[in-house]
Enzyme design. Sequence first.
Site, PDB file in Angstrom:
ATOM      1  N   GLY A 199      -9.292 -11.320  12.001  1.00 13.39           N
ATOM      2  CA  GLY A 199      -9.618 -11.408  10.212  1.00 13.39           C
ATOM      3  C   GLY A 199      -8.490 -10.813   9.531  1.00 13.39           C
ATOM      4  O   GLY A 199      -8.687 -11.787   7.933  1.00 13.39           O
ATOM      5  N   MET A 250      -4.478  -8.293   9.591  1.00 11.31           N
ATOM      6  CA  MET A 250      -3.242  -8.235   9.933  1.00 11.31           C
ATOM      7  C   MET A 250      -2.784  -6.875   9.606  1.00 11.31           C
ATOM      8  O   MET A 250      -1.694  -7.589   8.350  1.00 11.31           O
ATOM      9  CB  MET A 250      -2.469  -8.755  10.627  1.00 11.31           C
ATOM     10  N   ASN A 260       0.341  -5.685   9.383  1.00  9.91           N
ATOM     11  CA  ASN A 260       2.053  -5.369   8.613  1.00  9.91           C
ATOM     12  C   ASN A 260       2.361  -5.170   7.878  1.00  9.91           C
ATOM     13  O   ASN A 260       1.986  -4.856   7.074  1.00  9.91           O
ATOM     14  CB  ASN A 260       2.380  -7.328   9.336  1.00  9.91           C
ATOM     15  N   HIS A 320      -9.149  -1.169   5.365  1.00  9.74           N
ATOM     16  CA  HIS A 320      -8.861  -1.139   6.171  1.00  9.74           C
ATOM     17  C   HIS A 320      -7.809  -1.258   6.484  1.00  9.74           C
ATOM     18  O   HIS A 320      -6.751  -0.037   7.347  1.00  9.74           O
ATOM     19  CB  HIS A 320     -10.285  -2.060   7.606  1.00  9.74           C
ATOM     20  N   GLU A 321      -6.890  -2.275   6.092  1.00 12.68           N
ATOM     21  CA  GLU A 321      -6.293  -2.592   6.744  1.00 12.68           C
ATOM     22  C   GLU A 321      -4.948  -1.829   5.459  1.00 12.68           C
ATOM     23  O   GLU A 321      -3.591  -1.768   6.587  1.00 12.68           O
ATOM     24  CB  GLU A 321      -5.360  -4.151   5.975  1.00 12.68           C
TER      25      GLU A 321
END
Length: 962
Positions: free
Chosen positions: A346, A348, A350, A382-383
Amino acid sequence: MGKVYYVSKHVGLGLLVLAVTALVTIIALSIAYDKERAKNQDTLGDGAADGTTPVPTPFTPKEPWDRYRLPVSLVPVSYNVTLWPRLKPGADGMYFFTGKSAVVVRCVKETDLLIIHSNKLNLTSFNGHHAVLTGLGQATAPAIQNSWLVVKTEFLVIQLRSRLSVGASYVLYTEFKGELADDLEGFYRSEYTEDGVRKVVATSQMQATYARKTFPCFDEPAMKAVFNVTIIHDQDTVALSNGMEIGTADSVIDGVSVRVTTFEPTERMSTYLLAFIVSDFVNIKSTQNKNLLIRIWARRKAIDSRQGDYALNVTGPILQFYEQYFNATYPLSKSDQIALPDFNAGAMENWGLVTYRETALLFDPIMSSTGNKETITTVVSHELAHMWFGNLVTLQWWNDLWLNEGFASYVEYLGADYAEPTWSIKDKIILSDVHKVFAVDALASSHPLSRREEEVNTPAQISEMFNTISYSKGAAVLRMLSEFLTEPVFTKGISSYLNTFAFGNTVYTDLWDHLQQAVENTPGMHIPHTVHDIMNRWTLQMGFPVVTIDTRTGSITQKHFLLDPDSVLDRPSQFNYTWFVPIKWMKTGVEQQQHWLLQETDSHIPMRVSGEDWVLANTNVAGYFRVNYDLDNWHRLLSLLNTNHQALSIINRAQIIDDAFNLARAKIINTTLALTTTKYLSKERDYIPWESALRNLDYYILMFDRTEVYGALQLYLKKQIQPLFEHFKTITANWTKVPTGHTDQYNQNNAIGIACSMGVQGCGELIKSWYRQWMENPHHNPIHPNLKSTVYCSAIAFGGVEEWDFAWRMFKNATLASEASRLRSGMACTKAPWLLNRYLEYTLDPTKIRKQDATSTIHYIARNIVGMPLAWNFVRARWSYLFKQYGGRSFSFSGLINGITKRLSTEFELQELMKFKEDNLHVGFGSATMALEQAIEKTTANIKWVAENKAHVLKWFNDESK
């Protein structure tokens, strides 16, 4: 600014000096390497330096290269990595990239072996070897005796003629060529069409074990280093990486006009957080956060139509919230977020360059729904939480993955609530995480949050850790921890943890240490045991308890909750499946209280009531456990729901329903008692209780929609949904307005979707008329974005080939990813078997269904009663192909097994499932291995449950639908 970042500057200065020294050495070496390379032909074979088959290595577990974990002899300090992706195919039709890497390593234990990860890379030969090793500073590098690739463990092994010296640093230089494949792993190719022109993007996904597909590296989370990145790319494209771009220069290399972009050195970080992207994307930007550059990148048409604006608007506030919440400044110079046409996960995290599916980042003000907006807010939240928890401080090994994902899955609600305070989004954790993971953690085949390191070795085992337990149970137990510690104490401990271990690695006990310190440093704060002792019971043993309260005696007990009480547990627990349970509770006229249940039974709690008084435990659903009561209290709570349901909170109404249905499946209470919790729903207007009920009734639909029970169930649910349908029809002025409440917009969907499928008069005609209007004028869609998913599915289910083909044309022409996603899901709702079979075949063709969407499309089809046997047969017939394409390490592959086996509930179907397992042992199940075991367990339980309950359920629905 937290003190930790002053420390990082000193560390960074030392690394910079080392990197500069290395760079001087590398430049000198490069001249020699170019001469050396001229003597050796660079070929693209199976991985050996000279293009021949890699040197075979017999499997002997005693050898360090036969183990999956890196030796501890060497640690990386810094990398200089240059990559050049070709966005046009070569003469052989294959897309590829070339690169070179120089990694500075420090020897911490004497060794004559240098082992580094390398997978599917074709390494240039230097005098017959795969690399060149030189000493740094005063160190002299031993000569290379031999080098070879180990396919099984994905290692490049370099054997030296003598040992490396402890404390000395060396530079390992490699040059390589790899395929820029469309496999969504490592450095890969994404394609899309804009204005009729096909375009290629080079992008990346390194988590969990794919950095080794991009360049030789020490590909474990604890092997942190500083990365100096250079990307060579076409002059009409832009290059992005984790660091800010600090220089671009046009050049001619090997006769090709290119642009060379260099990036600032990264902070010390793990390989799985690296990102490299080359595209013709454009961005919108903001510097509202103390001059921090925030950019949203996407296809030009998406940016031009303002699809990135919403993500840009929420990113700044969410970053500000986390800086305050963690008491730690965002440590990078920029925050890039990019929407990719092809992306398996969904999103990532990085560091500095977060990648997303387009559906998770792009929002069209006209065509997107409230649900799309919420998805973007929570995924971004969330990320960005990972920028601190996961990136700044990183797990030591993947067995503690829950520490990363569980924490981000909890605080995403806090960040989203800060950005959108009117949504009451924090309540949704009950549906999206707590109730969701209960269903998995109640199985005998579940597993603890924190597994032993030796249980998580292979790439497939690592990928398997990215599951509901790690994300949702992690979120649930951390929320419970925050509740009983109180949020101020919890955040004090989190801040101390992050600032102490910044740019380093930890294990879960480090977190407990800092939370315990926060407890001890808070006057008046008391918990019955240490944080370690309490939380180890929730993280080191699987499952959770059901707490039973007897209001006649006031006693309370706990027991390990298993969905199938007859299942056999083969995982012993050092804690004998008892927990230290924090119970918040209330009773008639008495404010909320808290009690700790510290053993199996406790009779010293004032929970004894009589008459019409009631007890409710687990208020605010703060604890990770289910609650059962004596029969008298159950009836008092059911009476309260029927007479004054708003006396209980929304999430506690949802909890009563979910607990009752699952207690009934576990044979703890009667099935008809669980069904009785739904009788009050004709008066319920709130989304969360309705959604809880519908998810639980969905199990009954799955078990009985091929039997005579379904007719009676349909009549009952039609009777219960009718008032909700009429309610929304009224408040929306006959479906012409949008409900004002955030969750009301979701419940309107429930009202229409269930009403249509249960045959409420007027619903089908309404849906079909909306869809027909759109078919007659494809350029004007009259269906409100909030209702599209429901309307598309229902209209296609009511319709035939004409409706399906229209949806397919709209899907192929969709310029908004979320609209394409709704249509893709809706097309799986048709009742025509030949259309569903055709659709299944489309999933094998990436020009029709993108690879990232193939397994979820099969899942959608299996959700359809007509499609389930078709999808099941399709997957069995093509398992080898599907496994090769998606199964080895894909995070989403387990969802495919879950999806196609949900309805299995007969002995014949169980035998088919067992045969499927047996027939494909030689192929393997990869990251779906655990999902298959759980499917067998759930099917076995379904068979027993149906046999024991079918007659009672049929009678109850018949009686209640009159």
